[in-house]
Scaffold this motif. Structure first.
Motif, PDB file in Angstrom:
ATOM      1  N   ILE A 141       0.863  -1.195   0.000  1.00 56.14           N
ATOM      2  CA  ILE A 141       0.000   0.000   0.000  1.00 56.14           C
ATOM      3  C   ILE A 141       0.892   1.235   0.000  1.00 56.14           C
ATOM      4  CG2 ILE A 141      -1.835   1.220   1.259  1.00 56.14           C
ATOM      5  CD1 ILE A 141      -2.259  -1.609   2.674  1.00 56.14           C
ATOM      6  N   ILE A 159      -7.086   3.618   4.344  1.00 56.59           N
ATOM      7  CA  ILE A 159      -7.715   2.298   4.186  1.00 56.59           C
ATOM      8  C   ILE A 159      -8.549   1.890   5.396  1.00 56.59           C
ATOM      9  CG2 ILE A 159      -6.079   1.356   2.499  1.00 56.59           C
ATOM     10  CD1 ILE A 159      -4.703  -0.043   4.826  1.00 56.59           C
ATOM     11  N   HIS A 175      -1.900   6.199   1.171  1.00 56.79           N
ATOM     12  CA  HIS A 175      -3.167   5.505   1.411  1.00 56.79           C
ATOM     13  C   HIS A 175      -3.209   4.731   2.714  1.00 56.79           C
ATOM     14  CE1 HIS A 175      -3.418   6.067  -3.028  1.00 56.79           C
ATOM     15  NE2 HIS A 175      -4.630   6.465  -2.641  1.00 56.79           N
ATOM     16  N   GLY A 199     -14.986  -2.602   1.280  1.00 47.65           N
ATOM     17  CA  GLY A 199     -14.179  -1.550   1.927  1.00 47.65           C
ATOM     18  C   GLY A 199     -14.589  -1.359   3.372  1.00 47.65           C
ATOM     19  N   ARG A 249     -11.713   1.925  -0.619  1.00 46.27           N
ATOM     20  CA  ARG A 249     -11.009   0.843  -1.323  1.00 46.27           C
ATOM     21  C   ARG A 249     -10.002   1.512  -2.243  1.00 46.27           C
ATOM     22  NH1 ARG A 249     -13.547  -3.389  -4.242  1.00 46.27           N
ATOM     23  NH2 ARG A 249     -11.824  -4.541  -3.353  1.00 46.27           N
ATOM     24  N   LEU A 250      -8.813   0.971  -2.290  1.00 48.51           N
ATOM     25  CA  LEU A 250      -7.791   1.600  -3.132  1.00 48.51           C
ATOM     26  C   LEU A 250      -8.154   1.459  -4.602  1.00 48.51           C
ATOM     27  CD1 LEU A 250      -4.468   0.658  -1.348  1.00 48.51           C
ATOM     28  CD2 LEU A 250      -5.920   2.656  -1.092  1.00 48.51           C
TER      29      LEU A 250
END
Ligand code: ADP
Length: 536
Positions: free
Chosen positions: A468, A476, A472, A493, A482-483
């Motif tokens: 990640i 999260i 971010h 998510g 959600r990425l």
């Protein structure tokens, strides 16, 4: 040590036979003679003999005067002087001789044994006096040293007493304040002299006077009283909160007769604490309120959604039936085509959008319901065997793990205290994410580890997945974040939001270390199995 004897007398004193007589009596004596008063005084000062034999009076020398001078001199005053009659001036009596300060008197003719015995007695007395004097001096030194130490410690005590930030008072057995330091000015607004001599009830809040009297009795009986909370009244009438620590002071018989009280003003601290508790309670009630709003809203919004989805289907069915009407050959072609386009394409397309959005909304509402449930459910904390728990979770995911050919290593994990279902949810979510976000280009490795540190059980779930980006890493944990929303892997998510919520409720902590394209490690800190169970 050899005894030193000084004989003072000129030729006419007929003392010349004495050295020989003394030598025969004392094997280890050092004899000195002086033939004049001046020489005698000088030798007495320089040699400090143990005994002086002094001729009473000769034509050349007044023995009485020499004796007076010897006794007046600080160096020689303690040397015993034996006056010897010389035959000259025999009229001078023994009494006169002794009045000049002499310690003994021997008349002519000298008997060797009498002289020897007198000298021996004088030596004994001199030694006894010397040792007595030495002891007196030592004692005086000791007393001086002790007095100096006492003064020093008194000065030290006084300066600590005065510069201490705390208010320090001393109260006698009748509850009268007998001393206080300068801090009384800023703590209670009084000058020390306004308070010294007053009853302690002057400064203790009336509601606490009985407690103070009890505490005074306790100190006088047991010698101390610790961390007692009181309220005191300032000169301006304001009330302050204090903590008092006291010790008893004893008299020479070891009886407690006074107290020394260190008084700490905790008014500000107490106010901050009360404010913090008030805010916390307010926050908790606001949170609860919000959670029930979310719960009710998400629950109630689901029924209209079911209607939208249901009636959407009905509408689609009606469109198809309606379209059949326009397929009749009696309907003009141009009108038929237009209506069929509307009924079989435009309206179904719109209905499809409506139903897809309704389905998405259903997912979101479901998520909200789940999240709010974790906030509302009461925790049932107990000791948890995390080794068994994680093994069970891994078993439930065995099919996926095998299929993806993942190497899963589980170390020895410490126990912790928590709600079984919720903690299970935490580790399931973390393991599911580790599996979901592996890098398909390399074989997956996932590792569970744990240790105890500073009263907490710390667990880690490490993977060699996609990682990640730093930007971010905090996001999260946000709800529905959600990425890659298009990514089929993972869910809605919600997983990490739920993890954080549960861990927060357990007064624990969750955090991560991650590097893009290398992998991520999620850490969870929870109370150890020895910790006091947390409340929801
Ligand atoms: P979900 O997995 O349902 O999308 P989560 O709240 O569990 O929701 O995770 C939020 C996002 O964090 C995921 O969409 C994913 O992008 C990222 N993520 C979570 N765990 C990992 C992991 N182990 N490796 C890489 N990315 C992760």
């Amino acid at each position: 040590m050899a005894s030193k004897i000084l004989i003072i007398g000129d030729d006419s004193s007929r003392l010349c036979s004495i050295p020989a007589q003394l030598n025969s009596l004392f094997s280890d004596c050092m004899l000195e003679t002086a033939e004049s008063a001046d020489e005698g005084l000088q030798k007495a000062r320089a040699d400090e003999p143990d005994v002086i034999l002094l001729a009473v009076g000769t034509p050349q020398m007044d023995g009485g005067e020499v004796c007076r001078r010897l006794k007046a001199d600080a160096t020689t005053k303690n040397i015993p002087v034996i006056m010897l009659s010389t035959g000259h001036g025999e009229a001078k009596s023994k009494v006169n001789a002794l009045e000049t300060g002499a310690d003994a008197f021997i008349r002519q003719p000298f008997d060797a044994a009498q002289l020897g015995a007198q000298v021996k007695a004088m030596l004994r007395i001199k030694r006894a006096e010397d040792s007595l004097r030495k002891e007196r001096e030592l004692l005086a030194d000791l007393v001086n040293e002790r007095t100096r130490q006492l003064q020093k410690s008194e000065e030290l005590y006084r300066s600590i007493f005065e510069i201490a930030a705390n208010l320090i008072t001393s109260v006698d057995e009748n509850g009268v304040i007998v001393d206080c330091n300068n801090s009384i000015k800023h703590v209670l607004g009084y000058e020390p002299e306004e308070i010294i001599g007053q009853s302690m009830a002057e400064i203790i809040h009336p509601d606490y006077v009985d407690k103070a009297v009890e505490s005074l009795k306790e100190i006088l009986a047991k010698g101390s009283s610790r961390n007692k909370e009181y309220k005191m009244v300032r000169k301006d009438g304001n009330i302050i909160d204090v903590i008092i620590n006291s010790s008893g002071l004893t008299d020479q018989n070891g009886r407690y007769v006074r107290t020394i009280c260190v008084i700490t003003d905790v008014t500000q601290q107490k106010r901050i604490e009360q404010e913090r508790e008030r805010l916390l309670a307010e926050l908790q009630s606001k949170n609860k309120e919000l959670e029930s709003i979310v719960y009710v809203a998400s629950h109630d919004l689901r029924s209209p959604l079911v209607n939208i989805q249901g009636f959407g289907g009905e509408l689609l069915k009606s469109c198809r039936e309606f379209a059949a009407v326009f397929q009749d050959e009696r309907v003009p072609i141009d009108i038929g085509e237009k209506m069929l386009g509307i009924l079989l394409e435009d309206i179904p397309d719109s209905l499809d959008f409506i139903c897809t959005s309704a389905a998405r909304m259903d997912v979101l509402l479901n998520g909200l319901l789940k999240i709010s449930r974790f906030g509302r459910d009461e925790l049932k904390p107990k000791r948890l065997d995390i080794n068994t728990m994680v093994a069970d979770i891994a078993k439930s995911m065995e099919f996926r793990i095998r299929q993806a050919n993942i190497r899963l290593r589980i170390g020895t994990l410490p126990d912790c205290t928590g709600d079984e279902l919720q903690i299970q949810q935490v580790f399931s979510n973390l393991l599911a994410n580790a599996v979901d976000y592996l890098d398909p280009s390399r074989s997956g490795v996932i590792e569970f580890a744990g240790h105890v540190d500073d009263g907490q059980s710390i667990y880690s779930v490490a993977d060699n997945g996609i990682g990640i980006a730093p930007d971010h890493q905090e996001k999260i944990f946000e709800i529905f974040h959600r990425l890659d929303p298009e990514d089929a892997a993972g869910g809605e998510g919600l997983g990490l939001s739920i993890v954080r919520r549960i861990v927060d409720h357990h007064r624990g902590r969750v955090w991560l270390e991650s590097e893009l394209a290398k992998g991520s490690t999620f850490y969870v800190a929870l109370p150890t199995s020895q910790s006091v169970a947390t409340k929801g």
